[in-house]
Design a protein around this motif. Structure first.
Motif, PDB file in Angstrom:
ATOM      1  N   ALA A   1      -6.220  -5.424   3.134  1.00  0.00           N
ATOM      2  CA  ALA A   1      -6.099  -4.911   4.504  1.00  0.00           C
ATOM      3  C   ALA A   1      -5.721  -6.031   5.470  1.00  0.00           C
ATOM      4  N   ASP A   2      -6.299  -7.211   5.302  1.00  0.00           N
ATOM      5  CA  ASP A   2      -5.960  -8.344   6.165  1.00  0.00           C
ATOM      6  C   ASP A   2      -4.491  -8.737   6.011  1.00  0.00           C
ATOM      7  N   LEU A   3      -4.000  -8.786   4.758  1.00  0.00           N
ATOM      8  CA  LEU A   3      -2.583  -9.078   4.523  1.00  0.00           C
ATOM      9  C   LEU A   3      -1.695  -8.042   5.205  1.00  0.00           C
ATOM     10  N   ALA A   4      -2.074  -6.779   5.087  1.00  0.00           N
ATOM     11  CA  ALA A   4      -1.290  -5.703   5.697  1.00  0.00           C
ATOM     12  C   ALA A   4      -1.277  -5.831   7.216  1.00  0.00           C
ATOM     13  N   ARG A   5      -2.416  -6.119   7.801  1.00  0.00           N
ATOM     14  CA  ARG A   5      -2.491  -6.244   9.259  1.00  0.00           C
ATOM     15  C   ARG A   5      -1.646  -7.416   9.764  1.00  0.00           C
ATOM     16  N   GLU A   6      -1.562  -8.484   8.965  1.00  0.00           N
ATOM     17  CA  GLU A   6      -0.717  -9.620   9.341  1.00  0.00           C
ATOM     18  C   GLU A   6       0.757  -9.232   9.364  1.00  0.00           C
ATOM     19  N   SER A   7       1.145  -8.267   8.537  1.00  0.00           N
ATOM     20  CA  SER A   7       2.536  -7.818   8.456  1.00  0.00           C
ATOM     21  C   SER A   7       2.860  -6.697   9.437  1.00  0.00           C
ATOM     22  N   ALA A   8       1.838  -6.126  10.033  1.00  0.00           N
ATOM     23  CA  ALA A   8       2.039  -4.969  10.909  1.00  0.00           C
ATOM     24  C   ALA A   8       2.794  -5.353  12.175  1.00  0.00           C
ATOM     25  N   ILE A   9       3.623  -4.417  12.630  1.00  0.00           N
ATOM     26  CA  ILE A   9       4.326  -4.552  13.892  1.00  0.00           C
ATOM     27  C   ILE A   9       3.594  -3.650  14.884  1.00  0.00           C
ATOM     28  N   ASN A  10       3.033  -4.242  15.928  1.00  0.00           N
ATOM     29  CA  ASN A  10       2.306  -3.466  16.945  1.00  0.00           C
ATOM     30  C   ASN A  10       1.213  -2.582  16.350  1.00  0.00           C
ATOM     31  N   GLU A  11       0.504  -3.080  15.368  1.00  0.00           N
ATOM     32  CA  GLU A  11      -0.592  -2.373  14.708  1.00  0.00           C
ATOM     33  C   GLU A  11      -0.172  -1.030  14.125  1.00  0.00           C
ATOM     34  N   ASP A  12       1.106  -0.899  13.769  1.00  0.00           N
ATOM     35  CA  ASP A  12       1.595   0.342  13.169  1.00  0.00           C
ATOM     36  C   ASP A  12       1.228   0.384  11.687  1.00  0.00           C
ATOM     37  N   THR A  13       1.582   1.443  11.026  1.00  0.00           N
ATOM     38  CA  THR A  13       1.246   1.688   9.625  1.00  0.00           C
ATOM     39  C   THR A  13       1.871   0.659   8.688  1.00  0.00           C
ATOM     40  N   VAL A  14       1.067   0.203   7.740  1.00  0.00           N
ATOM     41  CA  VAL A  14       1.546  -0.657   6.665  1.00  0.00           C
ATOM     42  C   VAL A  14       1.061  -0.040   5.356  1.00  0.00           C
ATOM     43  N   LEU A  15       1.978   0.066   4.409  1.00  0.00           N
ATOM     44  CA  LEU A  15       1.644   0.567   3.076  1.00  0.00           C
ATOM     45  C   LEU A  15       1.759  -0.584   2.086  1.00  0.00           C
ATOM     46  N   VAL A  16       0.735  -0.766   1.291  1.00  0.00           N
ATOM     47  CA  VAL A  16       0.787  -1.718   0.193  1.00  0.00           C
ATOM     48  C   VAL A  16       0.932  -0.878  -1.067  1.00  0.00           C
ATOM     49  N   LEU A  17       2.033  -1.082  -1.766  1.00  0.00           N
ATOM     50  CA  LEU A  17       2.337  -0.322  -2.975  1.00  0.00           C
ATOM     51  C   LEU A  17       2.152  -1.242  -4.171  1.00  0.00           C
TER      52      LEU A  17
ATOM     53  N   GLU B   1      -6.627  -1.143  13.104  1.00  0.00           N
ATOM     54  CA  GLU B   1      -7.955  -1.634  12.708  1.00  0.00           C
ATOM     55  C   GLU B   1      -8.774  -0.590  11.960  1.00  0.00           C
ATOM     56  N   ASP B   2      -8.173   0.587  11.681  1.00  0.00           N
ATOM     57  CA  ASP B   2      -8.885   1.619  10.921  1.00  0.00           C
ATOM     58  C   ASP B   2      -9.179   1.119   9.510  1.00  0.00           C
ATOM     59  N   ASP B   3     -10.182   1.706   8.881  1.00  0.00           N
ATOM     60  CA  ASP B   3     -10.480   1.375   7.493  1.00  0.00           C
ATOM     61  C   ASP B   3      -9.280   1.717   6.627  1.00  0.00           C
ATOM     62  N   PRO B   4      -8.983   0.889   5.626  1.00  0.00           N
ATOM     63  CA  PRO B   4      -7.863   1.195   4.731  1.00  0.00           C
ATOM     64  C   PRO B   4      -8.150   2.459   3.932  1.00  0.00           C
ATOM     65  N   ARG B   5      -7.088   3.185   3.650  1.00  0.00           N
ATOM     66  CA  ARG B   5      -7.166   4.382   2.817  1.00  0.00           C
ATOM     67  C   ARG B   5      -6.469   4.055   1.503  1.00  0.00           C
ATOM     68  N   VAL B   6      -7.012   4.543   0.396  1.00  0.00           N
ATOM     69  CA  VAL B   6      -6.526   4.144  -0.926  1.00  0.00           C
ATOM     70  C   VAL B   6      -6.326   5.373  -1.799  1.00  0.00           C
ATOM     71  N   TYR B   7      -5.269   5.306  -2.613  1.00  0.00           N
ATOM     72  CA  TYR B   7      -5.023   6.312  -3.633  1.00  0.00           C
ATOM     73  C   TYR B   7      -4.621   5.592  -4.912  1.00  0.00           C
ATOM     74  N   LEU B   8      -5.187   6.014  -6.038  1.00  0.00           N
ATOM     75  CA  LEU B   8      -4.813   5.510  -7.365  1.00  0.00           C
ATOM     76  C   LEU B   8      -4.374   6.686  -8.216  1.00  0.00           C
ATOM     77  N   SER B   9      -3.268   6.531  -8.922  1.00  0.00           N
ATOM     78  CA  SER B   9      -2.735   7.625  -9.733  1.00  0.00           C
ATOM     79  C   SER B   9      -3.597   7.924 -10.950  1.00  0.00           C
ATOM     80  N   ASN B  10      -4.193   6.901 -11.552  1.00  0.00           N
ATOM     81  CA  ASN B  10      -5.057   7.097 -12.713  1.00  0.00           C
ATOM     82  C   ASN B  10      -6.112   5.993 -12.705  1.00  0.00           C
TER      83      ASN B  10
END
Length: 177
Positions: free
Chosen positions: A31-47, A63-72
């Motif tokens: 989440a910290d890595l994603a926030r560093e890459s965010a533009i104006n606190e917009d959405t960042v997806l880590v794939l 600053e919302d809690d990260p949401r996660v999905y795993l396929s298996n």
């Protein structure tokens, strides 16, 4: 072999970058890595994917809690990054169970352990966490971006490219692959 990329939403679409996960030990680190890459606190997806065996999506919105999905989850749990995400997700479910237990809805007396809790404990006293076979996490984390729950659950093989297709950033993702 892992592939990990970060997609940061901008006013002009999506920007992709190859993501190095060597120093990542927790979901908070991702989440910290994603926030560093965010533009104006917009959405960042880590794939994240591992050789078409499983894929994961971590979504960070400001600053919302990260949401996660795993396929298996069971397959992902056999790899270091997947196991970290499974542990986070299973831990969240356990926390929700603890909150319900605090309300004393199970019929036990205060301070009296559940029989199930005693059976779930391993020799070292830590609760055992088992990854379910199949998807785990927030199956609706990409709905507002055009990938509904049914589509996400049906993805396999090159799922990240399929997600990028819907987002309109396939070429950008492939450039960092």
């Amino acid at each position: 072999m892992y592939f990990a990329a970060m997609l940061a939403r901008t006013e002009d679409g999506w920007e992709a970058s190859d993501t190095e996960l060597d120093n990542v030990e927790t979901l908070s680190d991702i989440a910290d890595l994603a926030r560093e890459s965010a533009i104006n606190e917009d959405t960042v997806l880590v794939l994240i994917e591992q050789e078409d065996a499983w894929f994961g999506v971590v979504r960070v919105d400001g600053e919302d809690d990260p949401r996660v999905y795993l396929s298996n989850a069971a397959v992902a749990n056999r790899s270091s990054y997947g196991a970290m995400l499974v542990e986070e997700l299973v831990g969240r479910e356990d926390d929700e169970d603890v909150e319900l237990d605090a309300l004393d809805l199970d019929g036990t007396e205060d301070g009296e352990p559940d029989i199930e809790e005693e059976e779930d404990e391993s020799d070292d006293g830590a609760a055992a966490s088992v990854a379910p076979n199949g998807p785990l996490g927030d199956t609706r984390l990409l709905e507002d971006l055009g990938v509904d729950e049914k589509v996400l659950l049906a993805l396999d093989g090159d799922a990240l490219t399929s997600i990028a297709d819907v987002l309109g950033c396939t070429e950008i993702l492939e450039a960092v692959r």
